[in-house]
Scaffold this active site. Structure first.
Site, PDB file in Angstrom:
ATOM      1  N   LYS A  50     -12.651  14.362  -2.416  1.00  9.68           N
ATOM      2  CA  LYS A  50     -12.153  13.003  -2.172  1.00  9.68           C
ATOM      3  C   LYS A  50     -11.003  13.027  -1.162  1.00  9.68           C
ATOM      4  CE  LYS A  50     -13.829  11.157  -6.456  1.00  9.68           C
ATOM      5  NZ  LYS A  50     -13.696  11.173  -7.899  1.00  9.68           N
ATOM      6  N   GLN A  94      -9.566  10.433 -12.769  1.00  8.79           N
ATOM      7  CA  GLN A  94     -10.773  11.247 -12.900  1.00  8.79           C
ATOM      8  C   GLN A  94     -11.147  11.423 -14.377  1.00  8.79           C
ATOM      9  OE1 GLN A  94     -12.354  12.482  -9.968  1.00  8.79           O
ATOM     10  NE2 GLN A  94     -13.998  12.906 -11.409  1.00  8.79           N
ATOM     11  N   ASP A 117     -13.077   2.379  -8.664  1.00  9.81           N
ATOM     12  CA  ASP A 117     -14.218   2.963  -9.383  1.00  9.81           C
ATOM     13  C   ASP A 117     -15.108   1.874  -9.986  1.00  9.81           C
ATOM     14  OD1 ASP A 117     -14.661   5.663  -9.353  1.00  9.81           O
ATOM     15  OD2 ASP A 117     -13.237   6.139 -10.948  1.00  9.81           O
TER      16      ASP A 117
END
Ligand code: NAP
Length: 280
Positions: A50, A94, A117
């Protein structure tokens, strides 16, 4: 008929190049903060990629690596402070979190307009009611692939195998929004093969190697394999019995090199969109 292979890597590169170009025209660089708790090796690998994607796209990135025992309060404090930062457009924590953390509370704590997300219930609700939202990156990446390869879900039988909150359900919602006739299958579905054989577009998101065999696929179907499994040799593979299904499908995604790179690219797209919403 051998299927055309959907090149997720090439399409992801194209998406990222588009983001990089659009970033240049903004009044400031978009900012993405990524939080990782504990030392899960897979999470660490994702985070590193990322950061690389952000660099490629001209997106400012910041990383918070907390030890597994940092505790919920410390994590919530970081999220709170990132919510208030005008230079941070997207926040990603995460998952999975180590044992003892309340994941739902973490997802709820992220400002929905920084939830790149697309996991916050507000964005889930917006997606299901057809309002502008951040769609979760994996299914959004699949939609981008279908578009690129000229597959319009309108009026088509779309079968999604898997009903998780991060892949299966939002995938179904996006296909429905694109006017597909959607069926979502799961572990209690009776005669999975019979349902899959109806599919013009078949999306596999289970996490079980070879669960989708050639006899479950209609001749000429578009087959999208979201899964990331490992075979006995430790090699990455999907849910689909690729060599046999590729003989029947019209379009198919490989694993690796299919949905995975597109998921990463869509995070960049969502971060750009977040920056726009924040007035860039
Ligand atoms: P998950 O939360 O474990 O969900 C798996 C789904 O598969 C569940 O809905 C489950 O049904 C269903 N299922 C299990 N056994 C089944 C069976 N025999 N027949 C039909 N359905 C069955 O997994 P996930 O997070 O959605 O991820 C799915 C796969 O995609 C994994 O391999 C994951 O690594 C991969 N993934 C890839 C990306 C990417 O970027 N490429 C991103 C995210 C995930 P129940 O609900 O009834 O249990």
């Amino acid at each position: 008929m051998a299927a055309t292979v959907i090149d997720g890597k090439a399409l992801a590169a194209k998406c990222k190049a588009r983001v990089a170009k659009e970033v240049e025209s903004l009044s400031r660089r978009p900012g993405l903060a990524v939080i990782i708790v504990g030392d899960n090796q897979a999470s660490r690998t994702y985070i590193n990629s990322k950061r690389k994607d952000c660099d490629e796209c001209g997106i400012y990135s910041e990383e918070y690596a907390l030890p597994a025992d940092a505790g919920q309060a410390a994590l919530m404090e970081i999220i709170e402070s990132l919510n208030g930062r005008p230079d941070i457009d997207g926040i990603l924590c995460q998952l999975p979190l180590p044992e003892g953390y309340d994941e739902e509370a973490v997802l709820l704590a992220i400002d929905p307009d920084k939830d790149v997300d697309g996991f916050h219930p507000i964005n889930v609700g917006r997606l299901s009611t057809g309002q502008p939202c951040f769609a979760p990156c994996t299914p959004a990446g699949v939609m981008e692939m279908l578009k690129e390869y000229g597959v319009d879900p309108k009026g088509k039988e779309c079968v999604v195998v898997g009903r998780s909150n991060i892949v299966g359900k939002p995938m179904g919602m996006l296909l429905l929004a694109a006017h597909g006739t959607v069926t979502i299958c799961h572990s209690r579905t009776k005669d999975l093969g019979e349902v899959c054989r109806r599919a013009d577009i078949l999306v596999a998101a289970v996490g079980k190697r070879n669960i989708i065999t050639a006899d479950m696929v209609k001749e000429g179907a578009v087959v999208i394999d979201v899964a990331m499994n490992r075979n006995e040799a430790g090699k990455l593979c999907g849910d689909v019995d690729y060599p046999a299904v590729a003989e029947k499908a019209s379009l198919i995604t490989p694993v690796p090199g299919g949905v995975g790179p597109m998921t990463r690219a869509m995070l960049m797209v969502n971060t750009l969109e977040a920056a726009r919403r924040h007035g860039c």
